[in-house]
Scaffold this active site. Structure first.
Site, PDB file in Angstrom:
ATOM      1  N   HIS A 113       4.795   4.935   0.532  1.00 29.30           N
ATOM      2  CA  HIS A 113       5.759   4.477  -0.464  1.00 29.30           C
ATOM      3  C   HIS A 113       7.066   4.153   0.235  1.00 29.30           C
ATOM      4  CE1 HIS A 113       8.154   4.376  -4.145  1.00 29.30           C
ATOM      5  NE2 HIS A 113       7.001   4.184  -4.750  1.00 29.30           N
ATOM      6  N   ASP A 160      -0.873   5.392  -7.500  1.00 24.28           N
ATOM      7  CA  ASP A 160      -2.118   4.630  -7.614  1.00 24.28           C
ATOM      8  C   ASP A 160      -3.335   5.416  -7.147  1.00 24.28           C
ATOM      9  OD1 ASP A 160      -1.118   2.284  -8.724  1.00 24.28           O
ATOM     10  OD2 ASP A 160      -0.425   1.559  -6.785  1.00 24.28           O
TER      11      ASP A 160
HETATM   12  N1  ACO Z   1      -2.015   3.295   5.376  1.00 20.90           N
HETATM   13  C1  ACO Z   1      -1.811   3.325   6.712  1.00 20.90           C
HETATM   14  N2  ACO Z   1      -0.605   3.211   7.282  1.00 20.90           N
HETATM   15  C2  ACO Z   1       0.445   3.079   6.463  1.00 20.90           C
HETATM   16  C3  ACO Z   1       0.310   3.043   5.058  1.00 20.90           C
HETATM   17  C4  ACO Z   1      -0.976   3.169   4.523  1.00 20.90           C
HETATM   18  N3  ACO Z   1      -1.187   3.137   3.209  1.00 20.90           N
HETATM   19  N4  ACO Z   1       1.517   2.917   4.502  1.00 20.90           N
HETATM   20  C5  ACO Z   1       2.401   2.846   5.495  1.00 20.90           C
HETATM   21  N5  ACO Z   1       1.755   2.929   6.685  1.00 20.90           N
HETATM   22  C6  ACO Z   1       2.347   2.901   8.007  1.00 20.90           C
HETATM   23  C7  ACO Z   1       2.563   1.447   8.412  1.00 20.90           C
HETATM   24  O1  ACO Z   1       1.440   0.907   9.065  1.00 20.90           O
HETATM   25  C8  ACO Z   1       3.769   1.549   9.293  1.00 20.90           C
HETATM   26  O2  ACO Z   1       3.372   2.029  10.545  1.00 20.90           O
HETATM   27  P1  ACO Z   1       4.089   1.523  11.899  1.00 20.90           P
HETATM   28  O3  ACO Z   1       5.532   1.948  11.761  1.00 20.90           O
HETATM   29  O4  ACO Z   1       3.339   2.222  12.960  1.00 20.90           O
HETATM   30  O5  ACO Z   1       3.927   0.029  11.903  1.00 20.90           O
HETATM   31  C9  ACO Z   1       4.590   2.655   8.631  1.00 20.90           C
HETATM   32  O6  ACO Z   1       3.646   3.473   7.943  1.00 20.90           O
HETATM   33  C10 ACO Z   1       5.619   2.108   7.640  1.00 20.90           C
HETATM   34  O7  ACO Z   1       4.926   1.280   6.709  1.00 20.90           O
HETATM   35  P2  ACO Z   1       5.546   0.047   5.948  1.00 20.90           P
HETATM   36  O8  ACO Z   1       4.451  -0.718   5.300  1.00 20.90           O
HETATM   37  O9  ACO Z   1       6.472  -0.698   6.858  1.00 20.90           O
HETATM   38  O10 ACO Z   1       6.456   0.816   4.903  1.00 20.90           O
HETATM   39  P3  ACO Z   1       6.969   0.267   3.555  1.00 20.90           P
HETATM   40  O11 ACO Z   1       8.002   1.198   3.074  1.00 20.90           O
HETATM   41  O12 ACO Z   1       7.318  -1.178   3.661  1.00 20.90           O
HETATM   42  O13 ACO Z   1       5.611   0.364   2.700  1.00 20.90           O
HETATM   43  C11 ACO Z   1       4.008   0.355   1.093  1.00 20.90           C
HETATM   44  C12 ACO Z   1       5.401   0.828   1.470  1.00 20.90           C
HETATM   45  C13 ACO Z   1       3.969  -1.177   0.987  1.00 20.90           C
HETATM   46  C14 ACO Z   1       3.678   0.933  -0.296  1.00 20.90           C
HETATM   47  C15 ACO Z   1       2.981   0.821   2.135  1.00 20.90           C
HETATM   48  O14 ACO Z   1       3.001   2.229   2.238  1.00 20.90           O
HETATM   49  C16 ACO Z   1       1.579   0.327   1.810  1.00 20.90           C
HETATM   50  O15 ACO Z   1       1.233  -0.802   2.142  1.00 20.90           O
HETATM   51  N6  ACO Z   1       0.731   1.184   1.149  1.00 20.90           N
HETATM   52  C17 ACO Z   1      -0.579   0.756   0.719  1.00 20.90           C
HETATM   53  C18 ACO Z   1      -0.511  -0.034  -0.580  1.00 20.90           C
HETATM   54  C19 ACO Z   1      -0.173   0.825  -1.765  1.00 20.90           C
HETATM   55  O16 ACO Z   1      -0.708   1.916  -1.953  1.00 20.90           O
HETATM   56  N7  ACO Z   1       0.704   0.294  -2.632  1.00 20.90           N
HETATM   57  C20 ACO Z   1       1.107   0.989  -3.859  1.00 20.90           C
HETATM   58  C21 ACO Z   1       2.583   1.265  -3.850  1.00 20.90           C
HETATM   59  S1  ACO Z   1       3.048   2.351  -5.160  1.00 20.90           S
HETATM   60  C22 ACO Z   1       2.891   1.451  -6.586  1.00 20.90           C
HETATM   61  O17 ACO Z   1       2.846   0.252  -6.606  1.00 20.90           O
HETATM   62  C23 ACO Z   1       2.737   2.303  -7.837  1.00 20.90           C
END
Ligand code: ACO
Length: 374
Positions: free
Chosen positions: A258, A309
């Site tokens: 998140h 989710d």
């Molecule tokens: N699985 C694996 N690695 C992850 C995940 C995940 N679900 N989420 C974050 N990371 C890792 C990223 O790969 C990144 O690693 P790095 O620094 O080595 O490159 C680091 O954690 C930061 O991730 P970002 O995507 O840059 O963080 P951001 O704050 O932009 O992301 C997000 C938030 C988009 C929700 C992300 O966690 C994600 O893509 N999760 C999966 C999709 C999801 O569950 N979305 C629902 C959101 S909640 C909602 O809508 C109710």
């Protein structure tokens, strides 16, 4: 407010950038979430869906009379009309459910004859649940499921989504999940709604844009992807192997992570308890043990917690709801949050029109088509 200098750059994805003042809701990294000043646990333990919707929209809890007329206003506008169901049928069985709702919402913008902003919003809020319940079945040629007179918002949505009878506790849980999906301060779809509102386009246009934004797996689409993952992994013992393979392939695990919550998502924590309780009462908690195993492995290997989710998905599954309806359910609830953001934007409007830094070439000389090589 920080003074903006000409050409000032912000982080990619606007991470950590406050783009507006809001009184609607606030989430914090420590796992707290408030709706109009009330902690989410306080709302979830005490309020119903309609009462929470009034709170989110109007900024305060309703009196009994106000709540009654809000509920009445929603009930009077539940009929989406044959024209919209006809459009759904035209789209056909292959259409993505969120695309069906988005197209129907857009069509409502031309069909609805509500006289003012308040009533246009009420109409959208009321009809979104009927669109959500029918966006998967009507395009496949099945008969629409319609609301039943006198039912609460969440009970009505549930009976339209699935013929499976739910217990009182399951219906209570479904209503909590809807409350959690209603609003979440700044996020991709609410921001999209605000951008459209800032042009003074109508709420149907803003809601259609919100739906487009919600569709993606990084936002609303994650609940369906999370359930598909649970169904694929099946066995808790296989969780480490599945996750290791996904990490190796550079795949994100849907339902985890998140932008704000880095330790835990309070909504996911409550949903986890509810899921456990539903399944314990049934005497088969296999789906809970599987979800828990994936959560533990994610935390051990990546220190990334589950979001709403991840635990909403197995709750919906346990209630007998088909997976393609999970993101539409999110939309049926989030429309109330979107309209609160729409109103907040137009009340003190300033066109949202940021700048960008051009990093492409310049001064190129035009070459006629017959002189171009390659
Ligand atoms: N699985 C694996 N690695 C992850 C995940 C995940 N679900 N989420 C974050 N990371 C890792 C990223 O790969 C990144 O690693 P790095 O620094 O080595 O490159 C680091 O954690 C930061 O991730 P970002 O995507 O840059 O963080 P951001 O704050 O932009 O992301 C997000 C938030 C988009 C929700 C992300 O966690 C994600 O893509 N999760 C999966 C999709 C999801 O569950 N979305 C629902 C959101 S909640 C909602 O809508 C109710």
């Amino acid at each position: 407010m920080t003074k903006v200098e000409e050409g000032m750059k912000v982080p990619k994805g606007l991470a950590g950038v406050s783009i507006t003042d809001t009184k609607i809701s606030k989430s914090e990294a420590d796992g707290s979430l408030i709706y109009r000043g009330y902690p989410i646990s306080e709302v979830a333990s005490n309020a119903g869906f309609e009462e929470t919707a009034f709170l989110i929209l109007k900024g305060r809890l309703p009196t009994r009379t106000e709540l009654g007329s809000f509920i009445q206003g929603l009930r009077e506008r539940q009929n989406v009309g044959e024209k919209v169901f006809g459009i759904m049928r035209e789209l056909g069985g292959g259409a993505h459910p969120i695309d069906v709702i988005r197209t129907s919402t857009s069509a409502l913008g031309s069909i609805d004859r509500e006289p003012d902003l308040d009533r246009k919003e009420l109409s959208l809020e009321s009809k979104m649940s009927v669109l959500a319940a029918n966006c998967h079945r009507v395009p496949r040629g099945e008969a629409p499921r319609t609301p039943k007179a006198g039912l609460r918002f969440s009970d009505n949505l549930l009976q339209m989504l699935t013929p499976k009878e739910a217990t009182d506790y399951e219906r209570w849980v479904f209503e909590r999940v809807l409350i959690f999906y209603m609003e979440h301060d700044m996020n991709a779809s609410s921001f999209t709604v605000m951008v459209v509102a800032s042009t003074l386009a109508d709420p149907y246009a803003a809601a259609s844009a919100g739906l487009a934004s919600l569709k993606g797996p990084l936002h609303g689409g994650a609940n369906e992807a999370a359930m598909e993952m649970l169904l694929k992994v099946k066995d808790p013992a296989k969780a480490p192997e599945f996750l290791a393979k996904s990490f190796k392939e550079g795949k994100k695990i849907m339902g985890f992570g998140h932008r704000v919550y880095k330790e835990f998502d309070p909504r996911a924590r409550l949903c986890k308890e509810y899921l456990h309780e539903i399944l314990k009462k049934r005497g088969d908690d296999a789906l809970f043990r599987l979800s828990d195993a994936i959560e533990k492995e994610m935390w051990e290997k990546k220190r990334i917690p589950p979001n709403l989710d991840f635990y909403a998905a197995p709750i919906f599954y346990s209630l007998g709801i088909e997976v393609p309806l999970y993101t539409p359910i999110f939309a049926a609830s989030r429309i109330f949050g979107w309209m609160a953001h729409y109103n907040e934007q137009v009340e003190e409007n300033k066109l949202i029109r940021p700048d960008s830094t051009y990093v492409g070439p310049s001064g190129l000389k035009y070459v006629p088509i017959d002189k171009r090589t390659g």
